[in-house]
Every structure is written in C-alpha cells, then in structure tokens.
Scaffold this active site. Structure first.
Site, short mmCIF file in Angstrom:
data_model
loop_
_atom_site.label_atom_id
_atom_site.label_comp_id
_atom_site.label_asym_id
_atom_site.label_seq_id
_atom_site.Cartn_x
_atom_site.Cartn_y
_atom_site.Cartn_z
N ASP A 31 -49.24 22.44 83.83
CA ASP A 31 -48.83 21.36 83.63
C ASP A 31 -50.69 20.70 84.41
O ASP A 31 -50.92 21.46 85.04
CB ASP A 31 -48.49 19.86 84.33
CG ASP A 31 -48.39 19.32 83.04
OD1 ASP A 31 -49.71 19.18 82.44
OD2 ASP A 31 -48.02 17.66 84.11
N HIS A 48 -57.59 24.03 79.38
CA HIS A 48 -56.39 24.74 78.82
C HIS A 48 -56.48 26.28 78.84
O HIS A 48 -56.19 27.29 79.50
CB HIS A 48 -56.40 24.44 76.79
CG HIS A 48 -55.86 23.23 76.47
ND1 HIS A 48 -54.75 22.41 77.61
CD2 HIS A 48 -55.60 21.64 75.79
CE1 HIS A 48 -53.90 21.24 77.21
NE2 HIS A 48 -55.64 21.17 75.81
N LEU A 142 -40.32 42.82 83.50
CA LEU A 142 -40.21 41.45 82.96
C LEU A 142 -39.92 40.70 81.84
O LEU A 142 -40.37 41.68 81.31
CB LEU A 142 -41.16 40.59 84.06
CG LEU A 142 -41.35 39.05 83.78
CD1 LEU A 142 -41.43 38.98 85.76
CD2 LEU A 142 -42.47 38.68 83.00
#
Ligand code: IPE
Ligand code: IPE
Ligand code: MG
Length: 261
Positions: A31, A48, A142
């Site tokens: 965020d 972004h 992962l």
C-alpha cells in the site's frame, strides 16, 4: 519496466534469523503507491510503476530469508471503485509485470499462483496469470500468490456456495463440515495460515485480505510507502516477528522473580 533485480545484492547480508522461526507464510498489503507518487508531484500511476521493483526485491529477500510462501495484494475486489483510468492502468500493468517478470521468477524457482475472482477481471490479465502459473508450476523455492481481484469475504462466500452445491449433490454431508473442510474449499487452500501479515504506508487495517487465513497472524504495520519498501524492510519485519511471543491461546505461568525452569 525497471531493470533486472539480482537474487542476491552485493554487500547485503540477510540477518541471522532463528531458522526454526522464519515465517512460513508472509502476506503483504502493498500500500501507498498513490501517496508516494503524489508527494513527488506525479500522478498515482507513477507510484504503481515504482512498486514493481519493490515487489521483485521483496521476493528475492523472501527467498534469501527462507520464506516458503509470499502472498501479495495487488488488486482488491474493492479497487473497482477507483477511477476508470486508474483501473485501466492497473489491469494493463498487472498483465505487463506478469509477462515481463515470469522468466525471472521462474529462474529463481518461484511458483506463481493466482488468488482472486474471474468476474470483471480482464481476460488478458487472467491469461497472463495462467501462463505464469503454468510456466512455474513445478518450482519449489517459494510460492508467490498474486491476489488480483481478490477479496477475502467473497472468497469465503464462494467456498460456502461450492460446499452447498456439494451438499446438494451428496458429495458433502451437512453437519460434517469442519474448519478443515472450509479451508479446502478456499481459493488459497494450498497455503498454510499466515504467520506474518505486513502492511506498508502507515494504514493499520486489513482491507478484506486473508481474513480466515490470518486468524493467528502477527501483524506488522510500517510507515514506509510501498515503492520505498525493499528486502531489508522485509528482513526488519521478520526480525520484529521473531521477537513476538506466539501463544495461540495457550498460556505460560511465569510469576515475576521466579525461575521459569
Ligand atoms: C496500493 O497503493 C496499490 C493498489 C491498491 C493497487 P494505493 O494505490 O492504494 O496507494 P495509496 O494508498 O492511495 O497511497
Ligand atoms: C488494499 O489497499 C488493496 C491493495 C493493496 C491491493 P487499498 O489502498 O485499496 O485499501 P484501503 O482503501 O486503504 O483500505
Ligand atoms: Mg491504498
């Protein structure tokens, strides 16, 4: 697009974590992109764009730290409330990041998964998510779950609807439903519970992210805006996590002044 992010950064050493207490599942609400950009006199979309490098760096840092599951919130079911321009940008951007980064993630041994809903999501984004999933499906280092058009409440509602359908078709016995059953019907059923729930940008809320999965998560909120976040910030959060005492409802009697032996 930002340049290649190295898996290991020269001169940067991962702290000596207690290996038995590295979070198996880290969830991140990425965020603060808009505020990062606006503070620089830029439009929100520039924030972004700047967040892409942060994500790649954090994936690398998670691998270095030995985290097995990283789940990131990229677009929520509530983010459709944003301006058409920002939504359009975010859809195209998610598609491009997936396309441009999947080879790098694959080379690192990352398995990419998508969690979220199909309705409204651009088909071209779904295609890229599927392509990344397919390419990386056998990877074991992962698991990176990209939450795109994800909302936790609707994930649970979708699971409940599926269970209801299975009850109707007699695949599931009413009255036999347990926590484990519901877990199996979730979009994210392959993931263990969240250990470390991290949110950047100073906001201290969950915003409909992994409600079920975070029942016993440790929460770490940091003021850093997402584009400024990097692997060292992740390692700091893991250190904070390791200093916590997780009790899961249990208790230890330790009156002051007495040895706990
Ligand atoms: C997070 O940054 C990215 C998405 C929600 C897609 P924001 O866009 O929410 O940035 P702020 O919180 O407005 O600064
Ligand atoms: C949560 O951030 C969603 C993502 C990071 C993708 P928001 O910025 O949308 O959340 P609120 O509106 O501040 O709660
Ligand atoms: Mg925000």
């Amino acid at each position: 697009m930002t340049g290649l992010i190295p898996l290991k950064k020269p001169g940067l050493k991962v702290p000596k974590f207690n290996p038995g207490a590295v979070p198996a599942h880290v969830a991140i609400v990425m965020d603060g992109n808009g505020r990062w950009a606006n503070a620089r006199g830029l439009t929100r979309v520039e924030g972004h764009k700047a967040g892409e490098a942060a994500l790649l760096d954090v994936v690398a840092g998670a691998i270095e730290a030995g985290v097995k599951n990283l789940t990131v919130y990229a677009f929520s079911t509530e983010n459709w409330k944003r301006s058409p321009d920002e939504i359009k940008f975010l859809m195209g951007f998610n598609r491009e990041v997936l396309r441009n980064r999947r080879d790098q993630l694959h080379a690192w041994g990352v398995r990419v998964r998508w969690a979220g809903r199909k309705p409204r999501l651009w088909l071209s984004v779904i295609d890229e998510l599927r392509a990344a999933e397919k390419l990386t499906s056998k990877n074991k280092v992962l698991t990176l779950t990209m939450c795109v058009n994800y909302g936790s409440r609707v994930e649970i509602v979708d699971a409940v609807n599926e269970m209801a359908a299975d009850v109707t078709s007699k695949k599931l016995k009413p009255g036999s439903i347990t926590e484990k059953t519901l877990q199996k019907y979730l979009n994210t059923s392959y993931l263990p519970d969240v250990d470390l729930f991290l949110r950047t940008s100073g906001e201290q809320r969950v915003s409909n992210f992994l409600l079920w999965q975070s029942a016993y998560a440790e929460f770490v909120f940091v003021d850093t805006l997402w584009p400024d976040f990097d692997r060292t910030s992740l390692w700091d959060a893991i250190s904070k996590y390791q200093a916590r005492s997780r009790r899961f409802g249990a208790a230890v009697d330790q009156p002051k002044g007495k040895s706990s032996k």
